[in-house]
Design an enzyme around this catalytic site. Structure first.
Site, mmCIF file in Angstrom:
data_model
loop_
_atom_site.group_PDB
_atom_site.id
_atom_site.type_symbol
_atom_site.label_atom_id
_atom_site.label_comp_id
_atom_site.label_asym_id
_atom_site.label_seq_id
_atom_site.Cartn_x
_atom_site.Cartn_y
_atom_site.Cartn_z
ATOM 1 C CG MET A 13 22.541 12.732 3.591
ATOM 2 S SD MET A 13 23.689 13.826 2.734
ATOM 3 C CE MET A 13 22.670 14.412 1.395
ATOM 4 C CG PHE A 23 -9.934 -9.528 11.432
ATOM 5 C CD1 PHE A 23 -8.687 -9.913 11.923
ATOM 6 C CD2 PHE A 23 -10.162 -9.601 10.072
ATOM 7 C CE1 PHE A 23 -7.702 -10.367 11.068
ATOM 8 C CE2 PHE A 23 -9.174 -10.063 9.205
ATOM 9 C CZ PHE A 23 -7.946 -10.451 9.715
ATOM 10 C CD GLN A 24 -7.417 -7.323 7.779
ATOM 11 O OE1 GLN A 24 -8.280 -7.091 6.954
ATOM 12 N NE2 GLN A 24 -6.251 -7.850 7.467
ATOM 13 C CE LYS A 43 -17.768 -6.693 3.325
ATOM 14 N NZ LYS A 43 -17.368 -8.051 3.711
ATOM 15 C CD GLU A 75 -1.750 -2.380 1.619
ATOM 16 O OE1 GLU A 75 -0.554 -2.632 1.917
ATOM 17 O OE2 GLU A 75 -2.665 -3.224 1.725
#
Lengths: 558, 160
Positions: free
Chosen positions: A471, A112-113, A162, A50
């Site tokens: 760097m 969940f999630q 959802k 993602e």
């Protein structure tokens, strides 16, 4: 006719002119992905992480000026967007991030999630929404795009449970946005503009300091006109690169920590500093009290909160950079060249040019110069990761047009370049897109090679491989007695084999004379990505370098 | 320096968090924060007391304006504002002390709102000094519980 929230979302996006989304599916997004199955109007690009979706949307936005859109599922999918959203926030990039959320009856139950995305992203979005009812969805989409692209642009997050995607509504897209409390100010105040005219007339040694706002506001023509009308030299921030032609005789290149010596001297000596769409970042100013100590400061910015935030300002002008410059130019009489000041700058340019020592292995600066020589007549978009290679790419390539330089400025996000290059190539299919990378950065989102291969994106990935986090190593060398604590990447994988394993072309270059042929070979491949692993001098440094806490004229020049 | 900042916002979920979060993120300590709806039910007013110099204040006001839900922000100067706070104080009381407590409450133009065998609960409305003064005098009886609403304020006249 009634349609589902998922269909309403797609219709709304279509209304906003969205033709591409970068995303990754997941449980709560199934209604949306199902609606996409039959939808041919919006292209969905399947990324491999993602974070890659967020950076791709960001790269797309930077390359095109449109709003970039990314999509992730609830919980871990959504939290994987965070770095990408924060990157876009720090660089004021218009983006709409859509996340799935657990169904409304499950909200707040540690389902969940489930993750509180509006809570998590509050400090890194311009605004965010949790959609509670399907009927609100079209209005929220309309508002989100309006907020993302107007005023000071920025990312807006829409978190959609959802059931909101499943429930049906009578769909109607609103004609206009009604936001009582959000009204950006576009026109600069005429009184302040008059004050700026006076300050410009009185200035002997002026410098223009231009930032990303010039590019966001599409004001490069106006900036050039101002510089030429007044004969003022122009220095840009990292974000402002391309806002003023790098090859112009009035160009001073970048200022600040890795700015050119002549830009830093000019800003230190100037009596008028005209800041245009820039925000006096600490990487630009160095020691703040000793920054432009003798200068009157004109600060043009669309975000009132930027004015006076870091430096005192004599003439503040709040407004859209393009509109303010147009108003200013209309009132500004042509100004005679201040030859002694330009001569002084010319002397600094001659005495302290950007340079590097040619001996001691394959030099990264040489690679960038070769790339410039090879591609300067083509439409080329240079995307970078973050680190030494980023600075060299900013210094040794010349950018004459906006949106051809794409780099994570404010957040300094390693792993930005490859996915952003993918996004840029989708947005500008005819341009040559080159991701200039370091061996550290490229390994942070290397899975996005699959996205590039699957979509036959002909991006070029030039890894300046010095087996170091360059760097950080440079700072360790110069400030921490060469204690190279955990910055050696001695067991890097074979990047050529990795490229090949992903289905891209992999090449390796170890000598100067191989550079040009390898680049030519890479440029001739148009149906897949090419990665060139340039094995470069290990301990090359980026100079000039203003050590932290010093004034910008106190540089280590070489 | 102590500032009373009045923030007029849209009455939507999450707005309080946005405003409070902005203070926290930018390192400003909120001394008190009071929120309620206004004459228009979909608009709320927050009164925030915070410490900071003039530059801090200017920056916080500008940052507050950047929030999409913020409509207006005012810094309420002490000499031009009406400021009030409500405090409920439950003090220990018995037959011997009840009268003295009542006298103190009267002086502060407070109200006794609950009396029990061993305690009294008092309501006092006023500015910060008045509330603190009452609290100090009542301490010797033994304060059992105390709650303050935080300051609310408005500009005098039609200054806003």
């Amino acid at each position: 006719m009634e349609i589902s929230g998922a269909q309403a979302l797609l219709e709304s996006l279509k209304h906003e002119g969205v033709d591409i989304i970068f995303g990754y599916p997941g449980g709560v997004l199934l209604p949306l992905y199902d609606a996409m199955y039959a939808n041919k109007d919006i292209k969905h690009i399947l990324v491999r992480h993602e974070q890659g979706a967020a950076h791709a949307a960001d790269g797309y936005a930077r390359a095109t000026g449109k709003v970039g859109v990314c999509l992730a599922t609830s919980g871990p999918g959504a939290t994987n967007l965070i770095t990408g959203i924060a990157t876009a926030y720090m660089d004021s990039i218009p983006m709409v991030a859509i996340t799935g959320q657990v169904a409304t009856p499950l909200l707040g139950r540690d389902s969940f999630q489930e993750a509180d995305l509006t809570g998590i992203t509050m400090p890194i979005t311009k605004h965010n929404y949790l959609v509670k009812k399907t009927e609100d969805l079209p209005r929220i989409i309309k508002e989100a795009f309006y907020i993302a692209r107007t005023g000071r642009p920025g990312p807006v997050l829409i978190d959609i449970p959802k059931d909101v995607l499943v429930n049906k509504i009578k769909y109607k897209y609103p004609d206009k946005v009604e936001l009582e409390s959000y009204k950006p100010n576009f026109e600069g105040h005429p009184k302040q503009i008059n004050m700026a005219v006076k300050a410009i007339a009185a200035a002997q040694k002026a410098v223009i300091y231009a930032g990303g706002g010039v590019i966001a506001s599409d004001a490069n023509k106006e900036l050039k006109e101002l510089a030429e009308k007044c004969n003022f030299p122009v220095t840009t921030t990292l974000m402002g690169i391309g806002g003023f032609p790098g090859t112009h005789e009035l160009s001073l290149g970048m200022l600040g920590m890795h700015g050119t010596a002549y830009a830093n001297y000019a800003v230190t000596e100037c009596d008028l500093l005209i800041s245009i769409g820039a925000r006096f970042d600490d990487r630009v100013t160095g020691h703040i009290a000793r920054f432009a100590p003798n200068a009157k400061i004109i600060h043009i910015d669309i975000d009132p909160a930027e004015i006076g935030k870091n430096v005192r300002v004599d003439v503040p002008i709040v407004g859209d950079v393009k509109k303010v410059l147009q108003a200013l130019l209309a009132k500004l009489p042509a100004k005679e060249k201040n030859q002694p000041w330009l001569d002084q700058i010319g002397e600094w340019k001659k005495k302290f040019p950007l340079s590097y020592k040619k001996e001691g292995g394959l030099k990264p600066q040489f690679i960038i110069e070769e790339l410039y020589a090879l591609t300067k007549d083509r439409e080329t978009v240079i995307v970078t990761e973050v680190g030494q290679h980023q600075m060299w790419a900013g210094m040794f390539y010349q950018y004459d047009k906006p949106r051809n330089w794409i780099s994570s400025g404010g957040l300094g996000t390693m792993g930005f370049g490859l996915p952003a290059a993918n996004g840029a190539q989708f947005g500008r299919p005819n341009a040559l897109v080159v991701d200039i990378a370091g061996d550290g950065s490229i390994q942070m989102n290397i899975q996005e090679l699959t996205t590039a291969v699957n979509n036959r994106l002909p991006i070029k990935i030039f890894v300046l491989n010095n087996c170091f986090l360059g760097m950080v190593r440079q700072w360790q060398e110069l400030i921490y007695d060469r204690h190279y604590s955990h910055t050696q990447l001695c067991n890097n994988p074979d990047l050529v084999k990795i490229a090949e394993a992903y289905g891209a072309v992999g090449l390796r270059v170890t000598k100067e004379e191989e550079v040009r042929p390898a680049m030519e070979k890479a440029l001739a491949i148009n149906d897949r990505p090419v990665l060139i692993d340039f094995v470069t001098a290990k301990e090359e440094n980026v100079f000039p370098f203003v050590p932290p806490g010093q004034a910008i004229n106190e540089m280590i020049i070489d | 320096m102590r500032h009373i900042i009045s923030v007029v916002v849209e009455n939507k979920p999450g707005v309080l968090t946005r405003v409070a979060g902005l203070f926290a993120r930018r390192g400003f300590n909120i001394e008190s924060l009071a929120v309620g709806t206004t004459e228009t039910p979909d608009i709320s007013r927050m009164t925030i007391v915070a410490e900071g110099d003039e530059q801090d204040l200017e920056q916080i006001i500008k940052q507050l304006y950047k929030l999409i839900d913020t409509m207006k922000v005012f810094d309420l100067p002490a000499d031009k504002a009406i400021e009030r706070e409500l405090v409920l104080i439950k003090v220990a009381a018995n037959d011997k002390t009840r009268q003295e407590i009542t006298q103190i409450v009267d002086i502060f133009r407070g109200k006794v709102v609950d009396v029990a065998e061993t305690s009294m609960t008092i309501e006092i409305v006023g500015d910060e000094n008045k509330v603190s003064g009452a609290e100090k005098l009542l301490t010797k009886f033994g304060i059992r519980e105390l709650v303050r609403t935080g300051v609310i304020g408005l500009m005098r006249g039609s200054a806003e």
